[in-house]
Enzyme design. Structure first.
Site, PDB file in Angstrom:
ATOM      1  N   LYS A   1     -15.981  -9.109  18.537  1.00  0.00           N
ATOM      2  CA  LYS A   1     -16.975  -9.656  17.945  1.00  0.00           C
ATOM      3  C   LYS A   1     -18.548  -9.700  18.271  1.00  0.00           C
ATOM      4  O   LYS A   1     -18.208 -10.427  19.111  1.00  0.00           O
ATOM      5  CB  LYS A   1     -16.484 -11.298  17.112  1.00  0.00           C
ATOM      6  CG  LYS A   1     -16.509 -11.058  15.686  1.00  0.00           C
ATOM      7  CD  LYS A   1     -15.667 -12.400  14.893  1.00  0.00           C
ATOM      8  CE  LYS A   1     -16.013 -12.539  13.790  1.00  0.00           C
ATOM      9  NZ  LYS A   1     -15.390 -14.525  13.721  1.00  0.00           N
TER      10      LYS A   1
HETATM   11  C1  E4P Z   1     -14.808 -14.713   9.507  1.00  0.00           C
HETATM   12  O1  E4P Z   1     -14.600 -14.282  10.468  1.00  0.00           O
HETATM   13  C2  E4P Z   1     -15.280 -15.447  10.228  1.00  0.00           C
HETATM   14  O2  E4P Z   1     -14.298 -16.748  11.060  1.00  0.00           O
HETATM   15  C3  E4P Z   1     -15.485 -16.883   8.511  1.00  0.00           C
HETATM   16  O3  E4P Z   1     -14.914 -16.792   7.327  1.00  0.00           O
HETATM   17  C4  E4P Z   1     -16.664 -17.687   8.339  1.00  0.00           C
HETATM   18  O4  E4P Z   1     -16.145 -18.389   7.680  1.00  0.00           O
HETATM   19  P1  E4P Z   1     -16.824 -19.954   7.152  1.00  0.00           P
HETATM   20  O5  E4P Z   1     -18.049 -20.071   6.664  1.00  0.00           O
HETATM   21  O6  E4P Z   1     -16.158 -21.110   6.370  1.00  0.00           O
HETATM   22  O7  E4P Z   1     -16.562 -20.896   8.809  1.00  0.00           O
END
Ligand code: E4P
Length: 223
Positions: free
Chosen positions: A83
Site C-alpha cells: 500500500k
Molecule cells: C483502507 O484500506 C483503510 O485501512 C481504511 O478503510 C480506513 O478507514 P477509516 O477511515 O475508518 O480509518
C-alpha cells in the site's frame, strides 16, 4: 464484489474468514499500531489465515525508501499487496514496484484524478476513502462512481476498492456502482446479515413447527 476486512486484529480476521465470504484483508499503520504487537509477525499471521490479497502499507514517504520498504513487505508472503499513499512519490514508487510485478494498492484516494494517475502507474487496487469524505460533509460514494466511469471509459484494469466504510449502506452503494472490492470493519460485516424481519420470521417459523410437532403423536425420528 470481493469483500475484504479492514483490520489487523487476528481474532476478527479468523471470525470473518469462518463466515466463508472473506476475499482479502486491508491493514494500515494505525490499525497495526492498535494491535500493539510486532507488525511483521502480525502480517505473517494474517497471510497464513487469508490467502487472498493482504494490504500492508509503507511508512516511508520518499521514492527510494518507499521502494525498499515495499520490496521488504512483498517478501513477507506472496499474497501481500503493498500500500502506497496517493502522493507524487507514491505514484513514482507505484510505477517502479508495479514494473517489478509487485501488486500495489494506492491508498488515501480522495478524488478521481488520483485514481486515474494510479491506474496509469500500474496500480492493482485504488482505495477511495468514502467514510472520511462523508465525515467532512462530502459525498464519498460519488468519487467511487466517477472512478468507475473513468476506468470504464479507458479500460483500465485497476480494481476499485471502496474503503473507509462506515455502515452497510456504503456496501450496498459500492456493489450497485460496480466497485470491484469493498473493505469493511468487522462490525459492519457482522451488521450485514442482521435484519429484524429475518429474526421475527425465523422465530415464527420455528414456533409454528414446534406447535405442529407437539400436536402430532410422538415420532422418535423428530424427537
Ligand atoms: C483502507 O484500506 C483503510 O485501512 C481504511 O478503510 C480506513 O478507514 P477509516 O477511515 O475508518 O480509518
Amino acid at each position: 464484489m470481493d469483500i475484504y476486512i479492514d483490520t489487523a486484529n487476528l481474532d476478527e480476521i479468523q471470525q470473518a474468514a469462518a463466515l466463508g465470504i472473506l476475499d482479502g484483508v486491508t491493514t494500515n499503520p494505525s490499525l497495526l499500531a492498535r494491535e500493539g504487537t510486532d507488525s511483521q509477525t502480525r502480517l505473517e499471521e494474517i497471510c497464513r489465515v487469508v490467502r487472498g490479497p493482504v494490504s500492508a502499507e509503507v511508512v516511508a514517504t520518499e521514492h527510494e525508501p518507499m521502494v525498499s520498504e515495499g520490496l521488504a513487505l512483498a517478501q513477507i508472503a506472496d499474497n501481500i499487496v503493498v500500500k502506497l499513499p496517493c502522493i507524487e512519490t507514491g505514484l513514482q514508487a507505484c510505477k517502479t514496484l508495479s514494473d517489478q510485478k509487485i501488486r500495489i494498492n494506492m491508498t488515501l484516494c480522495f478524488q478521481p484524478l488520483q485514481a486515474l494517475m494510479a491506474a496509469k502507474a500500474g496500480a492493482f487496487l485504488i482505495s477511495p476513502f468514502v467514510g472520511r469524505v462523508d465525515d467532512v460533509g462530502g459525498d464519498g460514494m460519488e468519487i467511487v462512481q466517477q472512478i468507475r466511469q473513468i476506468y470504464d471509459n479507458y479500460g483500465y484494469k485497476t480494481k476499485i476498492l471502496t474503503a473507509s466504510i462506515r455502515h452497510p449502506q456504503h456496501l450496498v452503494q459500492a456493489a450497485l456502482m460496480g466497485s470491484d472490492v469493498a473493505t469493511a470493519p468487522f462490525k459492519v460485516i457482522q451488521q450485514v446479515m442482521k435484519h429484524p424481519l429475518t429474526d421475527v420470521g425465523l422465530q415464527k417459523f420455528l414456533a409454528d413447527y414446534k406447535k405442529l410437532q407437539e400436536s402430532l403423536p410422538h415420532h422418535p425420528a423428530l424427537a
